[in-house]
Design a protein around this motif. Structure first.
Motif, PDB file in Angstrom:
ATOM      1  N   VAL A  97       2.410  23.750 -11.115  1.00  0.00           N
ATOM      2  CA  VAL A  97       2.989  22.760 -10.221  1.00  0.00           C
ATOM      3  C   VAL A  97       1.973  21.639 -10.022  1.00  0.00           C
ATOM      4  O   VAL A  97       0.827  21.889  -9.660  1.00  0.00           O
ATOM      5  CB  VAL A  97       3.384  23.382  -8.864  1.00  0.00           C
ATOM      6  CG1 VAL A  97       3.860  22.305  -7.887  1.00  0.00           C
ATOM      7  CG2 VAL A  97       4.473  24.437  -9.049  1.00  0.00           C
ATOM      8  N   TYR A  98       2.396  20.422 -10.276  1.00  0.00           N
ATOM      9  CA  TYR A  98       1.520  19.252 -10.148  1.00  0.00           C
ATOM     10  C   TYR A  98       2.093  18.261  -9.145  1.00  0.00           C
ATOM     11  O   TYR A  98       3.309  18.140  -8.991  1.00  0.00           O
ATOM     12  CB  TYR A  98       1.366  18.538 -11.496  1.00  0.00           C
ATOM     13  CG  TYR A  98       0.306  19.130 -12.386  1.00  0.00           C
ATOM     14  CD1 TYR A  98      -0.963  18.542 -12.497  1.00  0.00           C
ATOM     15  CD2 TYR A  98       0.563  20.276 -13.130  1.00  0.00           C
ATOM     16  CE1 TYR A  98      -1.932  19.090 -13.313  1.00  0.00           C
ATOM     17  CE2 TYR A  98      -0.418  20.825 -13.955  1.00  0.00           C
ATOM     18  CZ  TYR A  98      -1.649  20.218 -14.043  1.00  0.00           C
ATOM     19  OH  TYR A  98      -2.629  20.769 -14.865  1.00  0.00           O
ATOM     20  N   THR A  99       1.180  17.557  -8.480  1.00  0.00           N
ATOM     21  CA  THR A  99       1.539  16.450  -7.606  1.00  0.00           C
ATOM     22  C   THR A  99       0.922  15.174  -8.165  1.00  0.00           C
ATOM     23  O   THR A  99      -0.259  15.157  -8.537  1.00  0.00           O
ATOM     24  CB  THR A  99       1.047  16.695  -6.172  1.00  0.00           C
ATOM     25  OG1 THR A  99       1.570  17.934  -5.690  1.00  0.00           O
ATOM     26  CG2 THR A  99       1.476  15.569  -5.249  1.00  0.00           C
ATOM     27  N   PHE A 100       1.697  14.123  -8.233  1.00  0.00           N
ATOM     28  CA  PHE A 100       1.246  12.811  -8.696  1.00  0.00           C
ATOM     29  C   PHE A 100       1.448  11.806  -7.569  1.00  0.00           C
ATOM     30  O   PHE A 100       2.492  11.809  -6.920  1.00  0.00           O
ATOM     31  CB  PHE A 100       2.056  12.341  -9.900  1.00  0.00           C
ATOM     32  CG  PHE A 100       2.093  13.302 -11.045  1.00  0.00           C
ATOM     33  CD1 PHE A 100       1.184  13.208 -12.097  1.00  0.00           C
ATOM     34  CD2 PHE A 100       3.050  14.306 -11.105  1.00  0.00           C
ATOM     35  CE1 PHE A 100       1.219  14.095 -13.166  1.00  0.00           C
ATOM     36  CE2 PHE A 100       3.112  15.200 -12.164  1.00  0.00           C
ATOM     37  CZ  PHE A 100       2.187  15.090 -13.188  1.00  0.00           C
ATOM     38  N   ALA A 101       0.463  10.944  -7.365  1.00  0.00           N
ATOM     39  CA  ALA A 101       0.621   9.810  -6.450  1.00  0.00           C
ATOM     40  C   ALA A 101       0.453   8.540  -7.261  1.00  0.00           C
ATOM     41  O   ALA A 101      -0.435   8.432  -8.111  1.00  0.00           O
ATOM     42  CB  ALA A 101      -0.417   9.873  -5.336  1.00  0.00           C
ATOM     43  N   MET A 102       1.310   7.566  -7.009  1.00  0.00           N
ATOM     44  CA  MET A 102       1.327   6.363  -7.850  1.00  0.00           C
ATOM     45  C   MET A 102       1.848   5.180  -7.052  1.00  0.00           C
ATOM     46  O   MET A 102       2.506   5.326  -6.035  1.00  0.00           O
ATOM     47  CB  MET A 102       2.196   6.606  -9.081  1.00  0.00           C
ATOM     48  CG  MET A 102       3.662   6.819  -8.754  1.00  0.00           C
ATOM     49  SD  MET A 102       4.580   7.783  -9.963  1.00  0.00           S
ATOM     50  CE  MET A 102       4.097   9.470  -9.500  1.00  0.00           C
ATOM     51  N   ARG A 103       1.541   3.985  -7.538  1.00  0.00           N
ATOM     52  CA  ARG A 103       2.154   2.792  -6.970  1.00  0.00           C
ATOM     53  C   ARG A 103       2.230   1.691  -8.047  1.00  0.00           C
ATOM     54  O   ARG A 103       1.567   1.781  -9.069  1.00  0.00           O
ATOM     55  CB  ARG A 103       1.405   2.279  -5.742  1.00  0.00           C
ATOM     56  CG  ARG A 103      -0.006   1.787  -5.961  1.00  0.00           C
ATOM     57  CD  ARG A 103      -0.500   0.963  -4.762  1.00  0.00           C
ATOM     58  NE  ARG A 103      -0.527   1.691  -3.528  1.00  0.00           N
ATOM     59  CZ  ARG A 103      -1.630   2.166  -2.919  1.00  0.00           C
ATOM     60  NH1 ARG A 103      -2.788   1.963  -3.499  1.00  0.00           N
ATOM     61  NH2 ARG A 103      -1.579   2.790  -1.791  1.00  0.00           N
ATOM     62  N   ASN A 126       0.807  -1.228   0.000  1.00  0.00           N
ATOM     63  CA  ASN A 126       0.000   0.000   0.000  1.00  0.00           C
ATOM     64  C   ASN A 126       0.839   1.276   0.000  1.00  0.00           C
ATOM     65  O   ASN A 126       0.304   2.368   0.209  1.00  0.00           O
ATOM     66  CB  ASN A 126      -0.987   0.027   1.173  1.00  0.00           C
ATOM     67  CG  ASN A 126      -1.964  -1.124   1.128  1.00  0.00           C
ATOM     68  OD1 ASN A 126      -2.427  -1.518   0.061  1.00  0.00           O
ATOM     69  ND2 ASN A 126      -2.267  -1.683   2.291  1.00  0.00           N
ATOM     70  N   GLY A 127       2.131   1.141  -0.239  1.00  0.00           N
ATOM     71  CA  GLY A 127       2.978   2.322  -0.313  1.00  0.00           C
ATOM     72  C   GLY A 127       2.725   3.114  -1.590  1.00  0.00           C
ATOM     73  O   GLY A 127       2.161   2.606  -2.561  1.00  0.00           O
ATOM     74  N   ILE A 128       3.142   4.376  -1.583  1.00  0.00           N
ATOM     75  CA  ILE A 128       2.968   5.238  -2.747  1.00  0.00           C
ATOM     76  C   ILE A 128       4.250   6.015  -3.032  1.00  0.00           C
ATOM     77  O   ILE A 128       5.035   6.305  -2.134  1.00  0.00           O
ATOM     78  CB  ILE A 128       1.797   6.235  -2.582  1.00  0.00           C
ATOM     79  CG1 ILE A 128       2.008   7.135  -1.347  1.00  0.00           C
ATOM     80  CG2 ILE A 128       0.461   5.530  -2.523  1.00  0.00           C
ATOM     81  CD1 ILE A 128       0.991   8.266  -1.255  1.00  0.00           C
TER      82      ILE A 128
END
Length: 237
Positions: free
Chosen positions: A231-237, A174-176
């Motif tokens: 400015v963008y933030t991305f979260a992914m795994r 479940n880490g990102i």
């Protein structure tokens, strides 16, 4: 590489983080957004012309991800700060949220200064890795969050893709992986001052997919001046 004025787009080179409103740590994330205005020099940890309170009132509407409940909840045991510098993100964002933090930066002098800048809380920084991200491999199955902020412009497309693959292997269940950076409006733009590049959204998304990561969330930071890159933030795994 902090937010900066954007030049005209060029294609010569080819190819918010937010938490739920009920979370008591919300103010920590608000304060972290002010860090993007701090000049990225080792001698100026408090050179912020905009207060955290202003950032909190500037349209930052909290929601998602890190503090969700349920079986897919991201843990808060250990984080990795990539391109950490003297530790501003570690100090203001990661240490308040995670039990331990590792830092990696290519400049040994920054990491040395981090040990005094972080103060007493710095005792929870387990490792100070002096290494460029193109050569760094996170310890497998070790991190709940790998935070990469204002540094991907110093990596080639191939180096970034390969590094993200290694980050994927470094995540706990479940880490990102989080990327926060400037985005060009079109194509890839080179900065003649620091030899970094600024990629547009499509290029960054393609690199993320090439690394085998699945994009969970993408968000543009609002209420920034028009004269600087988005400015963008991305979260992914």
């Amino acid at each position: 590489m902090l937010p900066k004025a954007h030049p005209s787009p060029s294609t010569e080179l080819g190819s918010s983080f937010r938490v739920a409103p009920w979370d008591p740590l919300l103010h920590v994330c608000w304060e972290s957004f002010a860090l993007q205005w701090v000049p990225h020099t080792p001698s100026c940890p408090h050179g912020c012309p905009i207060s955290p309170l202003w950032v909190a009132r500037s349209g930052f509407s909290p929601s998602w991800l890190l503090f969700q409940d349920g079986p897919n909840r991201t843990g808060t045991t250990r984080a990795l700060d990539c391109g950490a510098g003297i530790g501003r993100i570690t100090k203001r964002l990661l240490l308040p949220l995670f039990k331990t933090v590792d830092m990696v930066d290519v400049t040994e002098d920054f990491l040395t200064k981090a040990k005094s800048y972080l103060g007493e809380e710095g005792r929870r920084v387990r490792n100070y890795f002096c290494c460029g991200l193109q050569d760094f491999s996170p310890e497998p199955n070790s991190y709940d969050v790998i935070w990469i902020q204002w540094v991907i412009g110093h990596l080639t497309d191939n180096h970034l893709s390969d590094f993200l693959k290694r980050c994927r292997a470094g995540l706990r269940p479940n880490g990102i992986v989080v990327i926060k950076d400037n985005m060009a409006q079109e194509g890839v733009i080179m900065d003649d001052v620091d030899s970094s590049v600024c990629r547009d959204l499509d290029v960054v998304r393609k690199i993320i997919r090439r690394a085998g990561l699945h994009l969970l969330a993408e968000e543009r930071q609002e209420n920034f001046p028009d004269e600087i890159y988005h400015v963008y933030t991305f979260a992914m795994r």
